[in-house]
Design an enzyme around this catalytic site. Structure first.
Site, PDB file in Angstrom:
ATOM      1  N   LEU A 293      14.122  -3.609  -0.637  1.00  0.00           N
ATOM      2  CA  LEU A 293      13.339  -4.776  -1.430  1.00  0.00           C
ATOM      3  C   LEU A 293      12.906  -4.265  -2.931  1.00  0.00           C
ATOM      4  O   LEU A 293      13.120  -5.101  -4.021  1.00  0.00           O
ATOM      5  CB  LEU A 293      11.847  -4.904  -0.727  1.00  0.00           C
ATOM      6  CG  LEU A 293      11.931  -5.486   0.700  1.00  0.00           C
ATOM      7  CD1 LEU A 293      10.892  -5.316   1.508  1.00  0.00           C
ATOM      8  CD2 LEU A 293      12.143  -7.018   0.337  1.00  0.00           C
TER       9      LEU A 293
ATOM     10  N   GLU B 262       5.184  -8.791  -6.461  1.00  0.00           N
ATOM     11  CA  GLU B 262       3.898  -8.163  -6.828  1.00  0.00           C
ATOM     12  C   GLU B 262       3.703  -6.838  -6.516  1.00  0.00           C
ATOM     13  O   GLU B 262       3.487  -5.831  -7.155  1.00  0.00           O
ATOM     14  CB  GLU B 262       2.578  -9.041  -6.784  1.00  0.00           C
ATOM     15  CG  GLU B 262       2.540 -10.451  -7.451  1.00  0.00           C
ATOM     16  CD  GLU B 262       2.142  -9.782  -8.752  1.00  0.00           C
ATOM     17  OE1 GLU B 262       1.453  -9.082  -9.181  1.00  0.00           O
ATOM     18  OE2 GLU B 262       2.654 -11.119  -9.747  1.00  0.00           O
TER      19      GLU B 262
ATOM     20  N   LYS C 211      -1.414  -4.899  22.507  1.00  0.00           N
ATOM     21  CA  LYS C 211      -0.441  -6.160  22.851  1.00  0.00           C
ATOM     22  C   LYS C 211       0.271  -6.033  23.783  1.00  0.00           C
ATOM     23  O   LYS C 211       0.709  -7.190  24.543  1.00  0.00           O
ATOM     24  CB  LYS C 211       0.314  -5.738  21.344  1.00  0.00           C
ATOM     25  CG  LYS C 211       1.171  -7.056  21.201  1.00  0.00           C
ATOM     26  CD  LYS C 211       1.619  -7.066  19.497  1.00  0.00           C
ATOM     27  CE  LYS C 211       1.892  -8.572  18.972  1.00  0.00           C
ATOM     28  NZ  LYS C 211       2.098  -8.555  17.506  1.00  0.00           N
TER      29      LYS C 211
ATOM     30  N   ASP D  40       6.349  -5.620  16.027  1.00  0.00           N
ATOM     31  CA  ASP D  40       6.067  -5.202  14.806  1.00  0.00           C
ATOM     32  C   ASP D  40       5.084  -3.996  14.594  1.00  0.00           C
ATOM     33  O   ASP D  40       4.395  -3.506  14.051  1.00  0.00           O
ATOM     34  CB  ASP D  40       4.831  -6.366  14.300  1.00  0.00           C
ATOM     35  CG  ASP D  40       3.651  -6.245  15.273  1.00  0.00           C
ATOM     36  OD1 ASP D  40       3.722  -5.892  16.379  1.00  0.00           O
ATOM     37  OD2 ASP D  40       2.650  -6.837  14.897  1.00  0.00           O
TER      38      ASP D  40
ATOM     39  N   ARG E  41       4.716  -5.861   4.384  1.00  0.00           N
ATOM     40  CA  ARG E  41       4.333  -7.018   3.862  1.00  0.00           C
ATOM     41  C   ARG E  41       4.716  -7.149   2.232  1.00  0.00           C
ATOM     42  O   ARG E  41       4.390  -6.136   1.361  1.00  0.00           O
ATOM     43  CB  ARG E  41       2.892  -6.993   3.813  1.00  0.00           C
ATOM     44  CG  ARG E  41       2.136  -8.434   3.671  1.00  0.00           C
ATOM     45  CD  ARG E  41       0.570  -8.513   4.297  1.00  0.00           C
ATOM     46  NE  ARG E  41       0.466  -8.476   5.583  1.00  0.00           N
ATOM     47  CZ  ARG E  41      -0.608  -7.947   6.294  1.00  0.00           C
ATOM     48  NH1 ARG E  41      -1.728  -7.464   5.733  1.00  0.00           N
ATOM     49  NH2 ARG E  41      -0.666  -8.097   7.364  1.00  0.00           N
TER      50      ARG E  41
ATOM     51  N   GLU F  93       9.028  -6.043  11.108  1.00  0.00           N
ATOM     52  CA  GLU F  93       8.638  -7.127  10.866  1.00  0.00           C
ATOM     53  C   GLU F  93       8.307  -7.318   9.382  1.00  0.00           C
ATOM     54  O   GLU F  93       7.702  -6.505   8.846  1.00  0.00           O
ATOM     55  CB  GLU F  93       7.258  -7.500  11.661  1.00  0.00           C
ATOM     56  CG  GLU F  93       6.921  -8.845  11.394  1.00  0.00           C
ATOM     57  CD  GLU F  93       5.327  -9.264  11.964  1.00  0.00           C
ATOM     58  OE1 GLU F  93       5.240  -9.961  12.675  1.00  0.00           O
ATOM     59  OE2 GLU F  93       4.654  -8.515  11.180  1.00  0.00           O
TER      60      GLU F  93
ATOM     61  N   ALA G 100      -5.286 -14.652   3.760  1.00  0.00           N
ATOM     62  CA  ALA G 100      -5.097 -13.982   5.161  1.00  0.00           C
ATOM     63  C   ALA G 100      -5.957 -12.775   5.512  1.00  0.00           C
ATOM     64  O   ALA G 100      -6.412 -12.519   6.456  1.00  0.00           O
ATOM     65  CB  ALA G 100      -3.629 -13.782   5.327  1.00  0.00           C
TER      66      ALA G 100
HETATM   67  P1  0O2 Z   1      -2.230  -7.427  13.258  1.00  0.00           P
HETATM   68  O1  0O2 Z   1      -3.384  -6.914  13.425  1.00  0.00           O
HETATM   69  O2  0O2 Z   1      -2.087  -8.112  11.988  1.00  0.00           O
HETATM   70  O3  0O2 Z   1      -0.991  -6.348  13.447  1.00  0.00           O
HETATM   71  P2  0O2 Z   1       4.646 -11.162  17.822  1.00  0.00           P
HETATM   72  O4  0O2 Z   1       4.042 -10.163  16.847  1.00  0.00           O
HETATM   73  O5  0O2 Z   1       5.957 -11.979  17.483  1.00  0.00           O
HETATM   74  O6  0O2 Z   1       4.928 -10.546  19.102  1.00  0.00           O
HETATM   75  P3  0O2 Z   1       3.091 -13.754  17.396  1.00  0.00           P
HETATM   76  O7  0O2 Z   1       1.549 -13.427  17.410  1.00  0.00           O
HETATM   77  O8  0O2 Z   1       3.800 -14.679  17.930  1.00  0.00           O
HETATM   78  O9  0O2 Z   1       3.621 -12.138  18.078  1.00  0.00           O
HETATM   79  O10 0O2 Z   1       3.781 -13.109  15.843  1.00  0.00           O
HETATM   80  P4  0O2 Z   1       3.389 -14.184  14.487  1.00  0.00           P
HETATM   81  O11 0O2 Z   1       2.888 -15.445  14.645  1.00  0.00           O
HETATM   82  O12 0O2 Z   1       4.517 -13.934  13.862  1.00  0.00           O
HETATM   83  O13 0O2 Z   1       2.147 -13.253  14.021  1.00  0.00           O
HETATM   84  C1  0O2 Z   1       2.277 -11.819  13.628  1.00  0.00           C
HETATM   85  C2  0O2 Z   1       1.448 -11.435  12.924  1.00  0.00           C
HETATM   86  O14 0O2 Z   1       1.146 -12.354  11.804  1.00  0.00           O
HETATM   87  C3  0O2 Z   1       0.159 -11.263  13.222  1.00  0.00           C
HETATM   88  O15 0O2 Z   1      -0.011  -9.849  13.786  1.00  0.00           O
HETATM   89  C4  0O2 Z   1      -0.869 -11.057  12.001  1.00  0.00           C
HETATM   90  O16 0O2 Z   1      -0.580  -9.762  11.280  1.00  0.00           O
HETATM   91  C5  0O2 Z   1      -0.019 -12.136  11.287  1.00  0.00           C
HETATM   92  N1  0O2 Z   1      -0.805 -13.673  11.455  1.00  0.00           N
HETATM   93  C6  0O2 Z   1      -0.354 -14.450  12.324  1.00  0.00           C
HETATM   94  N2  0O2 Z   1      -1.292 -15.420  12.542  1.00  0.00           N
HETATM   95  C7  0O2 Z   1      -2.277 -15.336  11.725  1.00  0.00           C
HETATM   96  C8  0O2 Z   1      -3.629 -16.023  11.345  1.00  0.00           C
HETATM   97  O17 0O2 Z   1      -3.516 -17.178  11.645  1.00  0.00           O
HETATM   98  N3  0O2 Z   1      -4.303 -15.172  10.642  1.00  0.00           N
HETATM   99  C9  0O2 Z   1      -3.918 -14.139   9.818  1.00  0.00           C
HETATM  100  N4  0O2 Z   1      -4.806 -13.560   9.072  1.00  0.00           N
HETATM  101  N5  0O2 Z   1      -2.851 -13.356  10.478  1.00  0.00           N
HETATM  102  C10 0O2 Z   1      -2.166 -13.944  11.147  1.00  0.00           C
HETATM  103  P5  0O2 Z   1      -0.886  -9.224  15.100  1.00  0.00           P
HETATM  104  O18 0O2 Z   1      -0.196  -8.332  15.695  1.00  0.00           O
HETATM  105  O19 0O2 Z   1      -1.377 -10.545  15.694  1.00  0.00           O
HETATM  106  O20 0O2 Z   1      -2.081  -8.772  14.304  1.00  0.00           O
END
Ligand code: 0O2
Length: 209
Positions: free
Chosen positions: A32, A49, A64, A83, A88, A150, A162
């Protein structure tokens, strides 16, 4: 070669997992940075950024696995938690998100596992971000491993939203009061408007140059 951890004692295996995933994060981080530098050289601005990366804590991984009904073993972590290594990428403009994603996935050693475009299809919460799960080769002394990372790519404004929404989500353990949820959705719309305006302003400025 897919990464399958060797069966050693748990502490040793967890240390190996951390080593493998932090190496994968370094590989993606370097890719990146190179893309950002090259882009700046060609187009005279940096699309990225900043970049944040982390290895998911063992507590979050276990949570999880339990949530998804899997036994909490090291092989299950690697197989079912996509992940463990997360990066990010915060961009200036929405168009940069797609440029960065495309430049990265076009690299011959990157394999795309899944793409979730929450910019085109935002979550009900208002969440917007572009998610990629890829594998990147990690060269160890005796083997080459394809390791999952991820990648979340979003604008500064999407990231601001977010971060606050994440804090609120945890504070209320997923059950925030309705008026807060509603206001967050309204803020998400403002974020989209702001991103669209900043992008069109930037395009106008670029066309004048
Ligand atoms: P954390 O605490 O950030 O690590 P998967 O990870 O693919 O098994 P999922 O939930 O289908 O499961 O994946 P998705 O939708 O791609 O989301 C993965 C991550 O995106 C989340 O990790 C969050 O970091 C972020 N994310 C997803 N939805 C939201 C949301 O509505 N709000 C915010 N702020 N972040 C979100 P984790 O493991 O859930 O949590």
């Amino acid at each position: 070669m897919e990464y399958i951890p060797e069966m050693k004692d748990d502490v040793d295996s967890w240390q190996e997992v951390q080593l493998v995933y932090s190496s994968a994060l370094k590989e993606i981080g370097t890719k990146l940075e190179i893309l950002n530098d090259e882009f700046a050289h060609v187009h005279q601005y940096n699309p990225i950024e900043h970049i944040k990366s982390r290895i998911k804590s063992s507590e979050s991984i276990v949570k999880k696995l339990r949530k998804n009904g899997y036994e909490t073993t090291i092989p299950n972590m690697v197989k079912y938690v996509n992940d463990i290594a997360g990066i990010r990428v915060i961009c200036s403009f929405t168009s940069d998100i797609y440029r960065i994603a495309e430049m990265l996935i076009n690299q011959s050693d990157i394999k795309v596992v899944s793409v979730k475009d929450y910019i085109l299809n935002p979550k009900d919460s208002g969440y917007k971000s572009y998610h990629l799960i890829v594998t990147v080769p990690v060269f160890l002394s005796d083997r080459i491993l394809d390791v999952k990372v991820e990648i979340q790519i979003r604008t500064v404004a999407m990231d601001f939203w977010a971060s606050l929404e994440h804090k609120i989500h945890y504070k209320f353990e997923g059950n925030a009061p309705e008026h807060i949820k509603r206001e967050l959705v309204e803020c998400a719309m403002m974020v989209s408007d702001l991103d669209a305006k900043m992008l069109s302003l930037n395009e106008e400025i670029q066309s004048l140059k």
